[in-house]
Scaffold this active site. Structure first.
Site, PDB file in Angstrom:
ATOM      1  CD  GLU A 258      -2.922  -1.089   0.221  1.00  0.00           C
ATOM      2  OE1 GLU A 258      -3.058  -0.058  -0.471  1.00  0.00           O
ATOM      3  OE2 GLU A 258      -3.607  -2.107   0.054  1.00  0.00           O
ATOM      4  CB  CYS A 292      -2.167   6.851   1.957  1.00  0.00           C
ATOM      5  SG  CYS A 292      -3.262   5.928   3.013  1.00  0.00           S
TER       6      CYS A 292
HETATM    7  P1  NAD Z   1       8.649   4.823   4.221  1.00  0.00           P
HETATM    8  O1  NAD Z   1       8.603   4.049   2.962  1.00  0.00           O
HETATM    9  O2  NAD Z   1       9.791   5.717   4.456  1.00  0.00           O
HETATM   10  O3  NAD Z   1       8.657   3.821   5.475  1.00  0.00           O
HETATM   11  C1  NAD Z   1       7.642   2.857   5.683  1.00  0.00           C
HETATM   12  C2  NAD Z   1       8.220   1.707   6.502  1.00  0.00           C
HETATM   13  O4  NAD Z   1       9.174   1.011   5.705  1.00  0.00           O
HETATM   14  C3  NAD Z   1       8.959   2.137   7.765  1.00  0.00           C
HETATM   15  O5  NAD Z   1       8.709   1.228   8.805  1.00  0.00           O
HETATM   16  C4  NAD Z   1      10.409   2.067   7.320  1.00  0.00           C
HETATM   17  O6  NAD Z   1      11.313   1.905   8.388  1.00  0.00           O
HETATM   18  C5  NAD Z   1      10.384   0.854   6.427  1.00  0.00           C
HETATM   19  N1  NAD Z   1      11.478   0.755   5.462  1.00  0.00           N
HETATM   20  C6  NAD Z   1      12.209   1.749   4.910  1.00  0.00           C
HETATM   21  N2  NAD Z   1      13.152   1.238   4.085  1.00  0.00           N
HETATM   22  C7  NAD Z   1      12.987  -0.106   4.092  1.00  0.00           C
HETATM   23  C8  NAD Z   1      13.655  -1.182   3.453  1.00  0.00           C
HETATM   24  N3  NAD Z   1      14.699  -0.999   2.625  1.00  0.00           N
HETATM   25  N4  NAD Z   1      13.226  -2.436   3.686  1.00  0.00           N
HETATM   26  C9  NAD Z   1      12.185  -2.661   4.507  1.00  0.00           C
HETATM   27  N5  NAD Z   1      11.543  -1.686   5.168  1.00  0.00           N
HETATM   28  C10 NAD Z   1      11.931  -0.421   4.958  1.00  0.00           C
HETATM   29  O7  NAD Z   1       7.255   5.587   4.363  1.00  0.00           O
HETATM   30  P2  NAD Z   1       6.837   6.619   5.525  1.00  0.00           P
HETATM   31  O8  NAD Z   1       7.532   7.904   5.297  1.00  0.00           O
HETATM   32  O9  NAD Z   1       6.955   5.965   6.861  1.00  0.00           O
HETATM   33  O10 NAD Z   1       5.282   6.778   5.235  1.00  0.00           O
HETATM   34  C11 NAD Z   1       4.784   7.706   4.353  1.00  0.00           C
HETATM   35  C12 NAD Z   1       4.371   7.028   3.067  1.00  0.00           C
HETATM   36  O11 NAD Z   1       3.457   5.982   3.346  1.00  0.00           O
HETATM   37  C13 NAD Z   1       3.641   7.935   2.119  1.00  0.00           C
HETATM   38  O12 NAD Z   1       4.156   7.812   0.824  1.00  0.00           O
HETATM   39  C14 NAD Z   1       2.199   7.473   2.170  1.00  0.00           C
HETATM   40  O13 NAD Z   1       1.429   7.688   1.056  1.00  0.00           O
HETATM   41  C15 NAD Z   1       2.361   6.049   2.456  1.00  0.00           C
HETATM   42  N6  NAD Z   1       1.161   5.522   3.086  1.00  0.00           N
HETATM   43  C16 NAD Z   1       0.351   4.739   2.323  1.00  0.00           C
HETATM   44  C17 NAD Z   1      -0.808   4.236   2.846  1.00  0.00           C
HETATM   45  C18 NAD Z   1      -1.706   3.368   2.025  1.00  0.00           C
HETATM   46  O14 NAD Z   1      -2.446   2.577   2.581  1.00  0.00           O
HETATM   47  N7  NAD Z   1      -1.680   3.444   0.714  1.00  0.00           N
HETATM   48  C19 NAD Z   1      -1.142   4.500   4.177  1.00  0.00           C
HETATM   49  C20 NAD Z   1      -0.311   5.330   4.918  1.00  0.00           C
HETATM   50  C21 NAD Z   1       0.862   5.812   4.358  1.00  0.00           C
END
Ligand code: NAD
Length: 488
Positions: A258, A292
């Site tokens: 997502e 999101c």
């Molecule tokens: P992010 O991608 O930076 O981090 C999300 C998670 O992934 C964190 O726990 C992070 O530590 C982990 N992560 C980062 N690098 C990784 C890797 N290489 N391997 C595995 N895990 C890793 O996102 P964010 O800044 O925490 O959240 C914001 C984003 O999330 C926005 O783009 C937003 O649209 C999206 N979001 C989407 C939804 C949805 O349901 N579509 C809901 C909420 C947020």
């Protein structure tokens, strides 16, 4: 009971035990950066691998537990979340910066999700109801189709909804008999920990649920890389989602993503304009636009364009931005210094590209030092970056459309496809929009943000990959199908 003023010391939960780590980190209150919310143990790769092994060992036991046992566990977790929603909402508001009413509502929704999946464990879970007995095409043969748990699932979540997003992954994972390794985002360790603490007292076998807090690059990556992790559910940014998909797909793990959104709210000339402005304010700016499902593109039909913009500007001027715990506040701070800087940079980009500034987009000072900014509104062209890329902050743009057809075309002219809304009094246009918006969720005369917990959630195109989350459809990801043939 967690008291507001005391900061927490939180640890990993691995194989039924609380563990410290070699290093620690802190989370700070975005409404008042002088306040530490939690000091947390930062797991390394070795601890993440220990959690994966524990989940692997617990799987045979948990996956063969009765649906009643799983239902009881989930019901207990849900009941505690609901009973403690005010206290835990306070923690969420302090750590993430949502206003207190938004935060309390989020915790309550997390509780409802666990309760819903308590029912699902019995109604449609792996080993529960929901299988099919099918007539064979061959004489004397019986066929049945059943669902089984997938195995060890790695759950990786973002910071913006630190109770509800983990809940909508953990609850179906456990309901369907999978064992879990949960990695919350680094900005919100206390929320992840408190959820794990509640789960740790819900009579699960050791190892069936594990919490590992730490960096995405080390701890998250360990889940992605491990051959023992059968399925990965990730919510976060598009770039990280794509990387995870490539690695996990190469080793044939099941993947659900997502990712971001650039959701449109279409306002037609026949709409109730006050309602449309209300939908825009709630959808684009509440929770500081850090959702999101935020409506960051407001596509307005020409005859009402100027009136809509004038009304929206008036509403934005009247919004109260401040400390998340202050009574009467509409919007809290953004999550941290980096996000504030990014949002302000987007305001700069919008100005440089020639978008017309209508309101806001400035850093604000309040009695406490926090990451405050005024909600920003621009009039943009479809080619502008603020009309195409996700900002994930309190910034929206208005695009003018000559008629419904152009509004729909603009709505679909995006790499994303999470949700889309329309404000109209025309049944014809509402029905057409619901059918032709290329998204996972549509809203008519409602804000794009704000969804039910018992129906599918998720998007298309750049917004999602794999089966939907939530509701009965969650079974598609958290179970695998087995077809059994027997000579009668
Ligand atoms: P992010 O991608 O930076 O981090 C999300 C998670 O992934 C964190 O726990 C992070 O530590 C982990 N992560 C980062 N690098 C990784 C890797 N290489 N391997 C595995 N895990 C890793 O996102 P964010 O800044 O925490 O959240 C914001 C984003 O999330 C926005 O783009 C937003 O649209 C999206 N979001 C989407 C939804 C949805 O349901 N579509 C809901 C909420 C947020």
């Amino acid at each position: 009971m967690i008291h507001g003023e005391i900061h927490l010391h939180v640890r990993q939960y691995i194989n039924g035990r609380w563990e410290t780590s070699a290093t620690t980190g802190v989370s700070a209150n975005p409404s008042d950066t002088s306040e530490v919310v939690a000091e947390y143990a930062r797991a390394d790769r070795r601890q993440a691998e220990a959690a994966i092994r524990a989940a692997t060992e617990a799987f045979p036991h948990w996956s063969h537990s009765t649906p009643q046992r799983r239902a009881d566990v989930l019901d207990r977790i849900g009941a505690e979340l609901l009973a403690r929603k005010d206290e835990l909402g306070l923690l969420l508001a302090r750590e993430e910066g949502k206003t207190l009413p938004e935060a309390v509502a989020e915790v309550a929704r997390a509780g409802q999700i666990f309760k819903f999946f308590a029912g699902e464990a019995i109604r449609g879970g792996a080993g529960g109801g929901g299988g099919e007995n099918v007539a064979s095409v061959r004489a004397g043969v019986q066929v049945d189709v059943t669902r089984e748990p997938v195995g060890v699932v790695g759950l990786i979540t973002p910071w913006n909804s630190p109770f509800v997003i983990p809940a909508w992954k953990i609850a179906p994972a456990l309901a369907h008999g999978n064992s879990v390794v949960f990695k919350p985002a680094e900005l919100v360790p206390a929320c992840g920990w408190v959820l794990a603490e509640i789960i740790s007292r819900a009579a699960l076998p050791a190892g069936a649920f594990n919490l590992v807090m730490g960096s995405g690059r080390e701890v998250g990556q360990a889940l992605v890389d491990s051959a023992l992790v059968d399925a990965l559910s990730f919510t976060g940014s598009v770039a990280n989602g794509e990387r995870i998909l490539q690695i996990a797909a190469a080793r044939r793990a099941k993947v659900q993503l997502e990712t971001g959104g650039k959701n449109a709210l279409v306002v037609l000339a026949d709409a109730d304009l006050d309602r449309a402005v209300d939908c825009a304010v709630q959808g684009a700016y509440f929770s500081a636009g850090q959702r999101c499902t935020a409506s960051s593109r407001l596509i307005v039909e020409a005859p009402v364009h100027d009136a809509f913009v004038a009304k929206l500007r008036q509403r934005l001027k009247a919004l109260k931005i401040g400390h998340a715990l202050e009574r009467g506040i509409d919007i809290g701070p953004v999550a941290d210094e980096e996000r504030l800087a990014q949002n302000l940079a987007w305001v700069g980009i919008a100005r440089e590209e020639g978008a017309e500034h209508v309101w806001g987009g400035e850093a604000l000072e309040r009695a406490t030092r926090g990451h405050y900014m005024s909600p920003a509104l621009f009039l943009a062209k479809p080619s502008h970056r603020i009309a195409r890329e996700e900002v994930f902050g309190p910034l929206a743009c208005v695009l003018r459309a000559d008629d419904y057809d152009e509004a729909l075309a603009l709505c679909n002219d995006t790499p994303f496809g999470l949700c889309a809304g329309i404000c109209t009094n025309s049944l014809k246009h509402a029905m057409h929009f619901r059918r032709h918006a290329v998204v996972g969720m549509t809203m008519v005369n409602l804000p794009t943000a704000g969804v039910d917990f018992h129906v599918p959630f998720g998007g298309r195109k750049g917004s999602g990959y794999g089966p939907r989350e939530q509701g009965r459809h969650a079974a598609e990801f958290y179970t695998t199908v087995k077809t059994g043939y027997m000579l009668a």
